[in-house]
Design an enzyme around this catalytic site. Structure first.
Site, PDB file in Angstrom:
ATOM      1  N   LYS A  37       0.837  -1.211   0.000  1.00 50.89           N
ATOM      2  CA  LYS A  37       0.000   0.000   0.000  1.00 50.89           C
ATOM      3  C   LYS A  37       0.866   1.253   0.000  1.00 50.89           C
ATOM      4  CE  LYS A  37      -3.868  -2.292   2.313  1.00 50.89           C
ATOM      5  NZ  LYS A  37      -4.767  -2.389   3.463  1.00 50.89           N
ATOM      6  N   GLN A  49      -4.932  -1.540   9.573  1.00 46.18           N
ATOM      7  CA  GLN A  49      -4.757  -2.852   8.948  1.00 46.18           C
ATOM      8  C   GLN A  49      -5.352  -3.953   9.821  1.00 46.18           C
ATOM      9  OE1 GLN A  49      -3.740  -3.175   5.903  1.00 46.18           O
ATOM     10  NE2 GLN A  49      -3.792  -5.399   5.825  1.00 46.18           N
ATOM     11  N   ASP A  92     -11.244   2.590   3.554  1.00 44.81           N
ATOM     12  CA  ASP A  92     -11.498   1.144   3.492  1.00 44.81           C
ATOM     13  C   ASP A  92     -12.955   0.847   3.199  1.00 44.81           C
ATOM     14  OD1 ASP A  92      -9.177  -0.283   5.936  1.00 44.81           O
ATOM     15  OD2 ASP A  92      -9.321  -0.598   3.774  1.00 44.81           O
TER      16      ASP A  92
HETATM   17  N1  LIG Z   1      -7.690  -2.409   6.728  1.00 49.58           N
HETATM   18  C1  LIG Z   1      -7.753  -3.461   5.887  1.00 49.58           C
HETATM   19  N2  LIG Z   1      -7.275  -4.653   6.261  1.00 49.58           N
HETATM   20  C2  LIG Z   1      -7.372  -5.715   5.397  1.00 49.58           C
HETATM   21  C3  LIG Z   1      -7.939  -5.562   4.128  1.00 49.58           C
HETATM   22  C4  LIG Z   1      -8.457  -4.286   3.766  1.00 49.58           C
HETATM   23  O1  LIG Z   1      -9.019  -4.089   2.667  1.00 49.58           O
HETATM   24  N3  LIG Z   1      -8.330  -3.275   4.676  1.00 49.58           N
HETATM   25  N4  LIG Z   1      -7.979  -6.611   3.218  1.00 49.58           N
HETATM   26  C5  LIG Z   1      -7.192  -7.836   3.472  1.00 49.58           C
HETATM   27  C6  LIG Z   1      -5.739  -7.796   3.017  1.00 49.58           C
HETATM   28  N5  LIG Z   1      -5.403  -6.894   1.943  1.00 49.58           N
HETATM   29  C7  LIG Z   1      -5.489  -5.558   2.201  1.00 49.58           C
HETATM   30  O2  LIG Z   1      -5.020  -5.103   3.190  1.00 49.58           O
HETATM   31  C8  LIG Z   1      -4.621  -7.299   0.844  1.00 49.58           C
HETATM   32  C9  LIG Z   1      -4.351  -8.627   0.588  1.00 49.58           C
HETATM   33  C10 LIG Z   1      -3.484  -8.981  -0.471  1.00 49.58           C
HETATM   34  C11 LIG Z   1      -2.895  -8.004  -1.250  1.00 49.58           C
HETATM   35  C12 LIG Z   1      -1.957  -8.324  -2.336  1.00 49.58           C
HETATM   36  O3  LIG Z   1      -1.370  -7.424  -2.907  1.00 49.58           O
HETATM   37  N6  LIG Z   1      -1.748  -9.603  -2.612  1.00 49.58           N
HETATM   38  C13 LIG Z   1      -0.771  -9.986  -3.626  1.00 49.58           C
HETATM   39  C14 LIG Z   1       0.276 -10.925  -3.026  1.00 49.58           C
HETATM   40  C15 LIG Z   1       0.938 -10.275  -1.843  1.00 49.58           C
HETATM   41  C16 LIG Z   1       2.039 -11.202  -1.272  1.00 49.58           C
HETATM   42  O4  LIG Z   1       3.075 -11.283  -1.938  1.00 49.58           O
HETATM   43  O5  LIG Z   1       1.798 -11.825  -0.224  1.00 49.58           O
HETATM   44  C17 LIG Z   1      -1.489 -10.689  -4.781  1.00 49.58           C
HETATM   45  O6  LIG Z   1      -2.572 -11.280  -4.507  1.00 49.58           O
HETATM   46  O7  LIG Z   1      -0.963 -10.631  -5.901  1.00 49.58           O
HETATM   47  C18 LIG Z   1      -3.183  -6.685  -0.993  1.00 49.58           C
HETATM   48  C19 LIG Z   1      -4.024  -6.322   0.056  1.00 49.58           C
HETATM   49  C20 LIG Z   1      -7.180  -8.115   4.978  1.00 49.58           C
HETATM   50  N7  LIG Z   1      -6.889  -6.932   5.760  1.00 49.58           N
END
Ligand SMILES: Nc1nc2c(c(=O)[nH]1)N[C@@H](CN(C=O)c1ccc(C(=O)N[C@@H](CCC(=O)O)C(=O)O)cc1)CN2
Length: 291
Positions: free
Chosen positions: A53, A97, A120
């Protein structure tokens, strides 16, 4: 049939390009969009997501403040931090988060964030506005899923959508948002009896349960669109989704990969919400000055 890939990275880039133009326009008016990310504890996945982020925020020319705390931070200390961010004119978006340490009540924390900075889209004001179709900050993962469907001209209207999982941040809102696009939505979850009876009816399946490779080809009908929200580690520690990708690939019409699907678009939608909040703030200041 083999599935077409829903490329979350490509969709994410398209959204980020548009955000970047909006950031530059704001900067010409003296406004730098600011995102405050509050991170508590040492959950390694959360650290990765927060890093993504921040990196994306700065790459788009926005300001990103990380407020990081050990997991013994008290709820009162966290609420006081949020209050300070609510009143900081240089901060347009605030996110805490998730997940949080067990001693901190998630609802109280979400309630403490100014709805005008709730990038969010988790605050009840945002959720309520979303439910009734009012303008609101939309939750990033559900909105990202909608954007991916739009990008591939996958029209939800008239389609049977089955959502597996009922979390407040994905399952519940994504079903509502697809309902508002005239889909017919069935919610399923861990207590649903005969889950396959429902999943095999799905034209569009959204899988958000947090169980590695849970869903396989026996769960879907030929030609289904499969959206994998899962973010798990397999037996080799490799990132994988809730869907057995190799097994489903031969039967689905479209599928999102993990990594490279829902995740990147989640980040992009957070950027879009942050720039929107900065635009809202500037418009409010301008209307205040002309009164
Ligand atoms: N305050 C928040 N917490 C969480 C949220 C949210 O929207 N707001 N959502 C999820 C986690 N999430 C955002 O935070 C999230 C999950 C995964 C990725 C991402 O970029 N995934 C990559 C791989 C990342 C890695 O290498 O591990 C992909 O899928 O290509 C971004 C955001 C729970 N918490």
């Amino acid at each position: 049939m083999t599935a077409k890939l829903i490329d979350g990275k490509a969709v994410s880039q398209k959204i980020k390009d548009q955000v970047q133009m909006r950031v530059e326009k704001l900067k010409h008016q003296g406004v730098v969009p600011g995102l405050a990310v509050v991170l508590i504890g040492d959950n390694s996945a959360s650290h990765t997501y927060v890093k993504n982020k921040q990196k994306t925020c700065e790459a788009l020319g926005m300001r990103s403040d990380l407020l990081q705390y050990p997991d013994d931070l008290t709820q009162a200390e966290l609420l006081a931090t949020i209050d300070g961010l609510n009143n900081d004119p240089n901060i347009h978006g605030i996110l805490v988060q998730l997940p949080l340490p067990q001693h901190i009540d998630e609802f109280s924390v979400i309630m403490a964030i100014d709805p005008q900075k709730d990038v969010d889209g988790f605050h009840p004001v945002s959720v309520g506005n979303m439910m009734i179709g009012n303008e609101a900050f939309l939750p990033c993962t559900p909105n990202g899923i909608i954007k991916m469907l739009d990008h591939y001209a996958i029209e939800p209207a008239g389609q049977h959508v089955v959502v597996i999982g009922r979390s407040n941040i994905v399952g519940k809102p994504v079903g509502q948002m697809l309902l508002q696009r005239n889909a017919t939505v069935t919610y399923t979850h861990s207590k649903t009896k005969d889950l396959v009876y429902y999943t095999k009816q799905a034209d569009i399946l959204v899988v958000a349960i947090g169980v590695a490779k849970f869903l396989d080809s026996r769960h879907i009908k030929p030609g289904a669109v499969v959206i994998d929200v899962g973010m798990n580690r397999d037996e080799n520690g490799k990132l994988c989704g809730d869907v057995d990708y190799e097994d489903v690939f031969e039967k689905a019409s479209y599928i999102t990969p993990v990594p490279g699907g829902v995740g990147p678009v989640t980040i992009a939608m957070l950027m879009e919400n942050t720039v929107q909040s900065a635009e809202n703030s500037l418009a409010k200041d301008k209307s205040g000055r002309t009164m």
